[in-house]
Design a protein around this motif. Structure first.
Motif, mmCIF file in Angstrom:
data_model
loop_
_atom_site.group_PDB
_atom_site.id
_atom_site.type_symbol
_atom_site.label_atom_id
_atom_site.label_comp_id
_atom_site.label_asym_id
_atom_site.label_seq_id
_atom_site.Cartn_x
_atom_site.Cartn_y
_atom_site.Cartn_z
ATOM 1 N N GLU A 139 -2.630 5.124 -17.956
ATOM 2 C CA GLU A 139 -4.089 4.974 -18.042
ATOM 3 C C GLU A 139 -4.808 5.969 -17.131
ATOM 4 N N ARG A 140 -4.157 6.298 -16.019
ATOM 5 C CA ARG A 140 -4.785 7.271 -15.109
ATOM 6 C C ARG A 140 -4.522 8.713 -15.553
ATOM 7 N N LEU A 141 -3.520 8.878 -16.394
ATOM 8 C CA LEU A 141 -3.234 10.222 -16.922
ATOM 9 C C LEU A 141 -4.210 10.576 -18.051
ATOM 10 N N PRO A 151 -7.460 10.425 -18.842
ATOM 11 C CA PRO A 151 -8.647 11.279 -18.705
ATOM 12 C C PRO A 151 -8.288 12.728 -18.412
ATOM 13 N N LYS A 152 -7.062 12.938 -17.877
ATOM 14 C CA LYS A 152 -6.643 14.315 -17.523
ATOM 15 C C LYS A 152 -6.091 14.989 -18.775
ATOM 16 N N TRP A 153 -7.011 15.342 -19.659
ATOM 17 C CA TRP A 153 -6.633 15.844 -20.980
ATOM 18 C C TRP A 153 -6.034 17.240 -20.905
ATOM 19 N N GLY A 168 -3.358 -5.648 -2.501
ATOM 20 C CA GLY A 168 -1.904 -5.805 -2.424
ATOM 21 C C GLY A 168 -1.436 -5.803 -0.987
ATOM 22 N N GLY A 169 -0.494 -4.881 -0.686
ATOM 23 C CA GLY A 169 0.025 -4.759 0.677
ATOM 24 C C GLY A 169 -1.072 -4.451 1.677
ATOM 25 N N GLY A 170 -2.179 -3.882 1.208
ATOM 26 C CA GLY A 170 -3.309 -3.585 2.095
ATOM 27 C C GLY A 170 -3.925 -4.877 2.605
ATOM 28 N N ILE A 203 -6.635 0.278 2.597
ATOM 29 C CA ILE A 203 -5.280 0.528 2.072
ATOM 30 C C ILE A 203 -5.233 -0.148 0.693
ATOM 31 N N ALA A 204 -4.894 0.632 -0.354
ATOM 32 C CA ALA A 204 -4.916 0.048 -1.713
ATOM 33 C C ALA A 204 -3.570 -0.523 -2.133
ATOM 34 N N GLY A 205 -2.691 -0.782 -1.177
ATOM 35 C CA GLY A 205 -1.427 -1.440 -1.513
ATOM 36 C C GLY A 205 -0.236 -0.531 -1.365
ATOM 37 N N ALA A 206 0.919 -1.108 -1.718
ATOM 38 C CA ALA A 206 2.154 -0.323 -1.640
ATOM 39 C C ALA A 206 2.075 0.834 -2.628
ATOM 40 N N ASP A 207 2.844 1.874 -2.360
ATOM 41 C CA ASP A 207 2.887 3.015 -3.275
ATOM 42 C C ASP A 207 3.659 2.596 -4.521
ATOM 43 N N ILE A 208 2.941 2.525 -5.647
ATOM 44 C CA ILE A 208 3.546 1.995 -6.879
ATOM 45 C C ILE A 208 4.687 2.891 -7.367
ATOM 46 N N HIS A 209 4.637 4.177 -7.020
ATOM 47 C CA HIS A 209 5.742 5.059 -7.424
ATOM 48 C C HIS A 209 7.071 4.541 -6.869
ATOM 49 N N PRO A 218 -3.914 10.155 1.427
ATOM 50 C CA PRO A 218 -4.757 10.257 0.246
ATOM 51 C C PRO A 218 -3.948 10.102 -1.042
ATOM 52 N N PRO A 219 -4.553 9.655 -2.176
ATOM 53 C CA PRO A 219 -5.980 9.386 -2.319
ATOM 54 C C PRO A 219 -6.408 7.965 -1.946
ATOM 55 N N VAL A 220 -5.452 7.017 -1.843
ATOM 56 C CA VAL A 220 -5.900 5.620 -1.654
ATOM 57 C C VAL A 220 -5.216 4.933 -0.464
HETATM 58 C C1 LIG Z 1 4.987 -5.783 -3.027
HETATM 59 C C2 LIG Z 1 3.844 -5.082 -3.536
HETATM 60 C C3 LIG Z 1 2.889 -4.580 -2.775
HETATM 61 C C4 LIG Z 1 2.948 -4.774 -1.323
HETATM 62 C C5 LIG Z 1 1.744 -3.842 -3.336
HETATM 63 O O1 LIG Z 1 0.838 -3.547 -2.643
HETATM 64 S S1 LIG Z 1 1.752 -3.370 -4.962
HETATM 65 C C6 LIG Z 1 0.297 -2.386 -5.159
HETATM 66 C C7 LIG Z 1 -0.946 -3.195 -5.188
HETATM 67 N N1 LIG Z 1 -2.091 -2.360 -5.320
HETATM 68 C C8 LIG Z 1 -2.591 -2.043 -6.511
HETATM 69 O O2 LIG Z 1 -2.099 -2.441 -7.527
HETATM 70 C C9 LIG Z 1 -3.798 -1.143 -6.484
HETATM 71 C C10 LIG Z 1 -3.750 -0.156 -7.606
HETATM 72 N N2 LIG Z 1 -4.844 0.763 -7.553
HETATM 73 C C11 LIG Z 1 -6.068 0.475 -8.030
HETATM 74 O O3 LIG Z 1 -6.373 -0.617 -8.436
HETATM 75 C C12 LIG Z 1 -7.061 1.599 -8.064
HETATM 76 O O4 LIG Z 1 -6.343 2.795 -8.036
HETATM 77 C C13 LIG Z 1 -8.068 1.578 -6.904
HETATM 78 C C14 LIG Z 1 -9.006 0.377 -7.056
HETATM 79 C C15 LIG Z 1 -7.385 1.525 -5.553
HETATM 80 C C16 LIG Z 1 -8.912 2.899 -6.959
HETATM 81 O O5 LIG Z 1 -9.491 3.011 -8.230
HETATM 82 P P1 LIG Z 1 -10.182 4.388 -8.685
HETATM 83 O O6 LIG Z 1 -11.125 4.828 -7.671
HETATM 84 O O7 LIG Z 1 -10.667 4.140 -10.066
HETATM 85 O O8 LIG Z 1 -9.028 5.473 -8.694
HETATM 86 P P2 LIG Z 1 -7.718 5.568 -9.580
HETATM 87 O O9 LIG Z 1 -7.300 4.241 -10.068
HETATM 88 O O10 LIG Z 1 -7.894 6.640 -10.581
HETATM 89 O O11 LIG Z 1 -6.639 6.015 -8.487
HETATM 90 C C17 LIG Z 1 -6.759 7.272 -7.815
HETATM 91 C C18 LIG Z 1 -5.380 7.845 -7.650
HETATM 92 O O12 LIG Z 1 -4.626 6.994 -6.774
HETATM 93 C C19 LIG Z 1 -3.410 6.611 -7.394
HETATM 94 N N3 LIG Z 1 -3.090 5.248 -6.925
HETATM 95 C C20 LIG Z 1 -3.920 4.227 -6.865
HETATM 96 N N4 LIG Z 1 -3.305 3.154 -6.341
HETATM 97 C C21 LIG Z 1 -2.047 3.547 -6.072
HETATM 98 C C22 LIG Z 1 -0.911 2.897 -5.518
HETATM 99 N N5 LIG Z 1 -0.984 1.602 -5.091
HETATM 100 N N6 LIG Z 1 0.218 3.574 -5.409
HETATM 101 C C23 LIG Z 1 0.289 4.876 -5.787
HETATM 102 N N7 LIG Z 1 -0.752 5.560 -6.322
HETATM 103 C C24 LIG Z 1 -1.892 4.896 -6.440
HETATM 104 C C25 LIG Z 1 -3.715 6.666 -8.878
HETATM 105 O O13 LIG Z 1 -2.537 6.768 -9.623
HETATM 106 C C26 LIG Z 1 -4.581 7.899 -8.951
HETATM 107 O O14 LIG Z 1 -3.706 8.994 -8.862
HETATM 108 P P3 LIG Z 1 -3.998 10.331 -9.630
HETATM 109 O O15 LIG Z 1 -4.162 9.962 -11.066
HETATM 110 O O16 LIG Z 1 -5.256 10.872 -9.049
HETATM 111 O O17 LIG Z 1 -2.799 11.167 -9.388
#
Ligand SMILES: C/C=C(\C)C(=O)SCCNC(=O)CCNC(=O)[C@H](O)C(C)(C)COP(=O)(O)OP(=O)(O)OC[C@H]1O[C@@H](n2cnc3c(N)ncnc32)[C@H](O)[C@@H]1OP(=O)(O)O
Length: 725
Positions: free
Chosen positions: A277-279, A281-283, A102-104, A57-63, A18-20
């Motif tokens: 941008e995700r920070l 709203p978390k005022w 992305g990676g997903g 899977i929403a992709g690689a962990d951007i961190h 979680p979350p994505v």
């Molecule tokens: C090489 C490179 C490779 C293989 C890659 O895959 S690079 C990554 C490609 N993927 C992305 O860029 C996807 C990025 N994420 C999004 O577009 C959106 O988060 C979403 C469409 C997946 C979901 O949107 P939404 O429902 O509006 O939720 P948030 O955007 O607010 O996200 C929820 C929390 O998840 C964290 N998050 C989202 N994606 C990632 C990620 N790829 N890595 C790490 N963390 C991710 C996001 O920061 C939010 O975290 P919190 O704010 O709740 O702590």
């Protein structure tokens, strides 16, 4: 992180992060281990991979791109894990819901089949965080859906929904929402099907014969729409390798280009912006309350006061989020004009295929109109959007206070006026807040929410949550003249005009601004929004001065000892209101025309002006123009933090990226300042302050001075700022 179970002869892999379901090292390792297990399990004939929770899977962990990576238990990299999946002799089915990004999507393309729910979205958004699909996406996607669509998806990063993905051949079938059940059923049906032709890396690239034309069109589009960004160019270059080289060699190129991007300052800035941008709203109001301590009110209905450009735009933003709106005006004619504007914009969306006629009809059915505040007795929230005049706003708020139920939140769309003074016209100052939208309000993502001294945490929570609901990025700021964005902007527009007094011409200033990456120059934007707007506000200020006994000289270059340029007033006196009159800082072919031309009349006007005020005009270098436009703006950002008007540098960056066109790939003014070096900015501020002591915007911020000594990354000094408040 990845669970394994077997149902009959079907192995089921559940990604659970979680979350994505981002692909951390442990997720990658988990997939590899589970696929190995399934390959070796003689009872397994077919494999399904799916995601737990809202996403596949929403992709690689951007961190992981800039932070510390976890150590891996298996040696395989993500591209190798995907190759391992593709090589499997047991069919693998990707069962997609939510998103495969992305990676997903790259993992899904390593599978032999992809099915998805109707609402699922797929895409390669890596370009948006400054990198490229580095796990085979640049090579498999053109083989799967053709070079043209792959170039489009990879260079823009846009997501597409399952029906379009099906048309493009990215997925094989759209299924019901019970994705796991569907995945298992699909898997059973393909057990005995041959895998030849299902391994994407072995397929030829579709559309290869049109490669030259498609690649040059993609590059042209990037030059136009993503100017200054390096990632789209490298993404296209990587995709182009798919038609020049065999798969394995092209994969080496993909890895090479990925390294160029992942280590670039643009990638780091874009990833910082992603999390900022995700920070937003978390005022947090330090020492008072924060998003996780207060519950927002539920806004079921809203009203908007004023049916001009701003009011109608705000009404549409609410309607688009399915919130019923009552639009209020002072007379029928204004009201009808406003409604027509909304109808026309929806009709335009229908023409462009963004809405169906039925959807537009439904959205409009939620719009009510009224000429009386008596109709607002049940609404949960009112947003006032009349022109900037304190007396008028106070009159409106007093009336709203009488007409609305006690729990209703009263918001002002003011872009500069004192929220506390507006609130003082009501008996519910705790329910009054600024909600500063940007033009066009139905489109621009920024919402600057301005808390007054007495605004309650519940009211802040309510407009922040409303902001997210209507698709905005809401940022909480404190109350001061012009708040955060326009306060910082003021230094930039003043300094741009001072440069004209000293020798620069409007197009010279604008081209430096645009070369930096802001899409429109200071003078172009002034012509676009109309010079008369600022003129009206300034005239009110002069009247106030006169009332307080201080005579205002229209030629004065100082007000209360502070440098001031009367050039804007001079242009307005000549009827030069900008695009709408066909002349402003530039000349236009006709009133309303868009293309600006350098105007010899302005050049003469400036030369005469300088002569009259004994200013020796000189050639001003692009470097000086850059520093004078942007350094006071950055410095003002530090003052805003110093004053507690913004509590986090990230919020300022989000405001500038989403409200003022600051190039995202530089991270925003605060992040960019760190890139330049806070010590360099501070020294330059001191240098110009000596030269321009009558412009207080050159006085260096004390916070900047203190931080300049420490040389810390923004994440660390950001925390220091919060702890000072
Ligand atoms: C090489 C490179 C490779 C293989 C890659 O895959 S690079 C990554 C490609 N993927 C992305 O860029 C996807 C990025 N994420 C999004 O577009 C959106 O988060 C979403 C469409 C997946 C979901 O949107 P939404 O429902 O509006 O939720 P948030 O955007 O607010 O996200 C929820 C929390 O998840 C964290 N998050 C989202 N994606 C990632 C990620 N790829 N890595 C790490 N963390 C991710 C996001 O920061 C939010 O975290 P919190 O704010 O709740 O702590």
């Amino acid at each position: 992180m990845v669970d394994y179970r077997r149902e009959g002869n079907v192995a089921i892999l559940t990604v659970n992060n979680p979350p994505v379901n981002a692909i951390s090292t442990r997720v990658k390792d988990g997939i590899y281990e589970c696929i190995s297990r399934a390959k070796n399990d003689t009872k397994v004939s077919v494999i399904v991979i799916h995601g737990h929770g809202k996403h596949f899977i929403a992709g690689a962990d951007i961190h992981g791109f800039s932070g510390q990576r976890e150590s891996s238990k298996v040696v395989a990299t993500l591209p190798e894990v995907i190759a391992f999946m593709e090589a499997s002799n047991k069919p693998i089915v990707a069962a997609i819901h939510g998103t495969a990004l992305g990676g997903g999507l790259e993992i899904a393309m390593g599978c032999h089949y992809r099915i998805a729910t109707k609402s699922a979205r797929v895409g390669q958004p890596e370009v948006l965080i400054g990198i490229l699909p580095g796990a085979g996406g640049t090579q498999r996607l053109p083989r799967l859906c053709g070079l043209g669509p792959a170039l489009d998806l990879i260079s823009t990063g846009r997501h597409i929904k399952a029906p379009q993905a099906l048309k493009l051949g990215i997925i094989d079938k759209i299924v019901s929402d019970d994705i796991l059940k569907e995945g298992i059923a699909f898997a059973k049906a393909v057990i005995d099907k041959p895998l030849n032709g299902r391994r994407i890396s072995t397929l030829p690239v579709k559309d290869a014969e049109n490669a030259e034309q498609l690649i040059s069109a993609a590059n042209a589009s990037v030059r136009k729409r993503q100017r200054g960004m390096m990632a789209p160019i490298w993404n296209i270059k990587a995709v182009a390798e798919s038609i020049k080289l065999p798969f394995d060699e092209a994969m080496e190129k993909e890895a090479e280009y990925f390294t160029v991007l992942v280590t670039s300052s643009q990638a780091r800035a874009l990833q910082y912006a992603f999390f900022s941008e995700r920070l937003a709203p978390k005022w947090e109001v330090p020492g008072v309350a924060s998003y996780n301590t207060v519950k927002p009110m539920n806004i079921k209905t809203a009203a908007v006061i004023g049916a001009g450009t701003m009011g109608t735009g705000i009404a549409m933003a609410l309607l688009n989020a399915r919130i019923p709106v009552t639009l209020v005006e002072q007379n029928k004619q204004f009201l009808e004009k406003g409604v027509k504007m909304i109808q026309d914009l929806y009709a335009g969306s229908v023409r462009l295929g963004k809405l169906t006629a039925d959807q537009a009809k439904y959205l409009l059915s939620n719009l009510k109109t009224s000429l009386s505040y008596d109709d607002l007795s049940t609404v949960d929230c009112v947003i006032e959007a009349v022109y900037e005049n304190m007396a008028l706003k106070k009159e409106i708020f007093a009336k709203l206070d009488n007409a609305c139920k006690p729990s209703a939140v009263l918001c002002s769309n003011t872009s500069s006026l004192d929220i506390d003074e507006i609130a003082s016209a009501t008996k519910r100052p705790d329910k009054v807040i600024g909600t500063h939208f940007f033009v066009p309000a139905y489109y621009m993502r920024l919402l600057e929410n301005v808390r007054g001294k007495l605004t309650s945490p519940e009211t802040i929570a309510t407009v922040q949550s409303l902001g997210v609901r209507i698709g905005k990025i809401p940022v909480v700021v404190g109350n001061c003249d012009s708040f955060v964005g326009n306060r910082m902007l003021g230094t930039y527009t003043s300094e741009a005009q001072f440069l004209l007094e000293e020798g620069a011409l409007p197009h010279e200033v604008d081209s430096v601004i645009k070369d930096f990456g802001i899409p429109i120059g200071a003078f172009e934007v002034s012509d676009l929004s109309g010079l008369d707007i600022g003129w009206r506000i300034r005239k009110e200020r002069y009247e106030k001065l006169e009332k307080s006994g201080k005579k205002h000289d229209p030629n004065a270059r100082f007000i209360n000892g502070e440098r001031f340029s009367p050039l804007g007033d001079t242009l307005c006196e000549k009827g030069r209101f900008g695009r709408k009159t066909g002349m402003g800082w530039y000349r236009y072919e006709k009133p309303g025309a868009k293309e600006p031309f350098i105007d010899a009349e302005i050049t003469t006007l400036l030369e005469d002006y300088s002569k009259k005020h004994n200013i020796t005009r000189r050639k001003i270098s692009p470097q000086e123009i850059f520093e004078r436009c942007f350094y006071p703006l950055i410095n003002e950002g530090f003052k805003v933090l110093e004053d507690g008007i913004a509590t986090r540098p990230e919020d300022i960056d989000v405001i500038w990226i989403n409200g003022y066109g600051w190039p995202k790939y530089t991270g925003g003014p605060m992040y960019y300042a760190n890139q330049i070096g806070l010590d360099k900015i501070y020294d330059t501020m001191c240098y110009y302050y000596e030269q321009h002591p009558t412009s207080s915007h050159w006085r260096p911020s004390a916070l900047l001075r203190d931080l300049a000594k420490q040389q810390l990354p923004i994440s660390q000094w950001g925390k220091q700022v919060a702890s000072r408040l």
